[in-house]
Scaffold this motif. Structure first.
Motif, PDB file in Angstrom:
ATOM      1  N   VAL A 173     -35.160  34.481 -64.288  1.00 11.37           N
ATOM      2  CA  VAL A 173     -33.716  34.606 -64.124  1.00 11.37           C
ATOM      3  C   VAL A 173     -33.208  35.783 -64.944  1.00 11.37           C
ATOM      4  N   ARG A 204     -34.395  35.468 -59.642  1.00  8.86           N
ATOM      5  CA  ARG A 204     -32.995  35.139 -59.387  1.00  8.86           C
ATOM      6  C   ARG A 204     -32.124  36.047 -60.255  1.00  8.86           C
ATOM      7  N   GLU A 205     -31.490  37.029 -59.614  1.00  6.01           N
ATOM      8  CA  GLU A 205     -30.640  37.973 -60.325  1.00  6.01           C
ATOM      9  C   GLU A 205     -29.194  37.493 -60.306  1.00  6.01           C
ATOM     10  N   THR A 207     -28.036  35.508 -62.348  1.00  3.95           N
ATOM     11  CA  THR A 207     -28.120  34.075 -62.679  1.00  3.95           C
ATOM     12  C   THR A 207     -28.483  33.912 -64.141  1.00  3.95           C
ATOM     13  N   LEU A 223     -29.402  26.111 -64.534  1.00  6.47           N
ATOM     14  CA  LEU A 223     -29.139  27.517 -64.241  1.00  6.47           C
ATOM     15  C   LEU A 223     -27.742  27.689 -63.673  1.00  6.47           C
ATOM     16  N   GLU A 224     -27.201  28.877 -63.840  1.00  6.60           N
ATOM     17  CA  GLU A 224     -25.830  29.121 -63.404  1.00  6.60           C
ATOM     18  C   GLU A 224     -25.677  29.203 -61.895  1.00  6.60           C
ATOM     19  N   ASP A 225     -26.800  29.174 -61.163  1.00  7.48           N
ATOM     20  CA  ASP A 225     -26.693  29.101 -59.704  1.00  7.48           C
ATOM     21  C   ASP A 225     -26.570  27.655 -59.218  1.00  7.48           C
ATOM     22  N   GLY A 226     -26.494  26.718 -60.194  1.00  7.63           N
ATOM     23  CA  GLY A 226     -26.298  25.313 -59.861  1.00  7.63           C
ATOM     24  C   GLY A 226     -27.563  24.497 -59.769  1.00  7.63           C
ATOM     25  N   SER A 227     -28.718  25.122 -59.865  1.00  5.90           N
ATOM     26  CA  SER A 227     -29.987  24.397 -59.760  1.00  5.90           C
ATOM     27  C   SER A 227     -30.427  23.874 -61.129  1.00  5.90           C
TER      28      SER A 227
END
Length: 366
Positions: A173, A204-205, A207, A223-227
């Motif tokens: 990330v 994952r950029e 993120t 993670l800030e992408d919600g995962s």
């Protein structure tokens, strides 16, 4: 003429300063203080061949112990400097008080760490700066393990490459919009993004890492992408900070590093600095350049200037990275340009990216 030179920091800059003093026929006392228990060694292989186990520990060493005896370098591993008395021209270590005529600070840098609240209770977080760090991480890189890499700079990408070659499932990330954001032009980043994805790395950029928790068996990341994936270990490579605590305590001028003039002198004329810890003026701004070749080059200049040669240091920024079978080489700084040109190399797997402007340029090849 100086008769006693004390060098604080036994990394590649400290070693280069000591070796150059002897090469230039300095006959006085040279003392080299190291915080680690081992003799000076190369750091670049720590995230590459050494981490993979394809480079033996003894091959990391810059020189064997006989070198220091033959060149009368008083190497003192595991003896860190604790304080500097500028008025008395002495360095206090964990074992002695050493007088000096000239002092060289080659204290390097240390990894930026995750906030304490994020790392609390998680014992599988690794940083990679020293041989001990690599030794701790290596047993985690086993086939089938799951690794989270935080940070898409050189260290993060090199660790990701080594881990994939060991059969580890890797998620990387990067909080910035793209990998290599600070150090390379966009076409270079695109090349390496595609390279890593072709090897199975989940990149994952844009993120960031929001949090970590551990249940003893695994590390759960938010993670800030919600995962919220789970991993067996986490490697953090989000940059470094210059080691300036000794200089700060002594009252030397610092500004994101130990400030030095064109000769490498600090605000005290008997104290010099070189390597990652040194900040200097270049093209109208104060910068540091985190690069092994530059650290060696600057340390050699400092040694010669201690001996009265008065040669101004002019940086020649050059960086490299090995990832899988690909070598990245960068000449120049990633700033001051407004256009890029990509030229394909002799093979489909090679290319050159040139970044140009009236005020600066960057050339990267892969």
């Amino acid at each position: 003429m100086a008769t006693r030179v004390v060098i604080v920091g036994a990394g590649q800059a400290g070693f280069a300063a000591a070796a150059t003093l002897r090469q230039e026929k300095f006959e006085g006392v040279v003392t080299l203080l190291g915080a680690e228990k081992v003799t000076p060694y190369q750091r670049p292989p720590l995230s590459k061949a050494y981490l993979l186990g394809t480079l033996a520990a003894e091959r990391l060493s810059l020189r064997n112990e006989d070198f220091y005896e033959r060149h009368r370098i008083d190497l003192r591993p595991d003896e860190p400097a604790l304080s500097i008395d500028l008025a008395g021209k002495t360095v206090e270590t964990s074992r002695a008080q050493l007088p000096y005529d000239h002092l060289v600070l080659a204290t390097g840098s240390s990894p930026v760490r995750l906030p304490a609240c994020m790392a609390e209770g998680v014992d599988r977080i690794f940083y990679l700066r020293s041989k001990a760090d690599a030794d701790a991480l290596r047993p985690r890189l086993v086939h089938g393990a799951r690794l989270l890499v935080v940070g898409g700079g050189y260290v993060g990408l090199e660790v990701a490459a080594a881990a994939r070659q060991a059969g580890v499932a890797v998620t990387l990330v990067e909080m910035a919009p793209r990998i290599l954001n600070r150090v390379a032009a966009e076409p270079t980043a695109t090349y390496f993004r595609e390279l890593h994805r072709s090897q199975g790395v989940d990149i994952r950029e844009g993120t960031g890492l929001a949090g970590l928790k551990s249940d003893g068996a695994a590390v759960m990341a938010t993670l800030e992408d919600g995962s919220s994936p789970s991993f067996d270990a986490v490697v953090v490579g989000i940059g470094v900070r210059p080691e300036t605590s000794l200089a700060d305590s002594a009252g030397l001028d610092t500004q994101d590093g130990i400030l030095v003039d064109a000769l490498g002198r600090t605000s005290d004329l008997a104290v010099w600095a070189a390597g990652d810890c040194a900040a200097f003026e270049h093209a109208g701004e104060v910068i540091r350049i985190e690069s092994v070749p530059r650290a060696i080059d600057q340390a050699e200049h400092v040694a010669r200037n201690i001996l009265g040669m008065h040669v101004p240091y002019r940086p020649r920024p050059w960086f490299w990275s090995d990832q899988y079978a690909t070598k990245l080489q960068i000449a120049g700084l990633n700033r001051g340009y407004d256009r890029t040109t990509t030229t394909l190399g002799a093979s489909e797997a090679s290319m050159t990216v040139s970044s140009c402007a009236a005020t600066g340029s960057l050339l990267s090849t892969a």
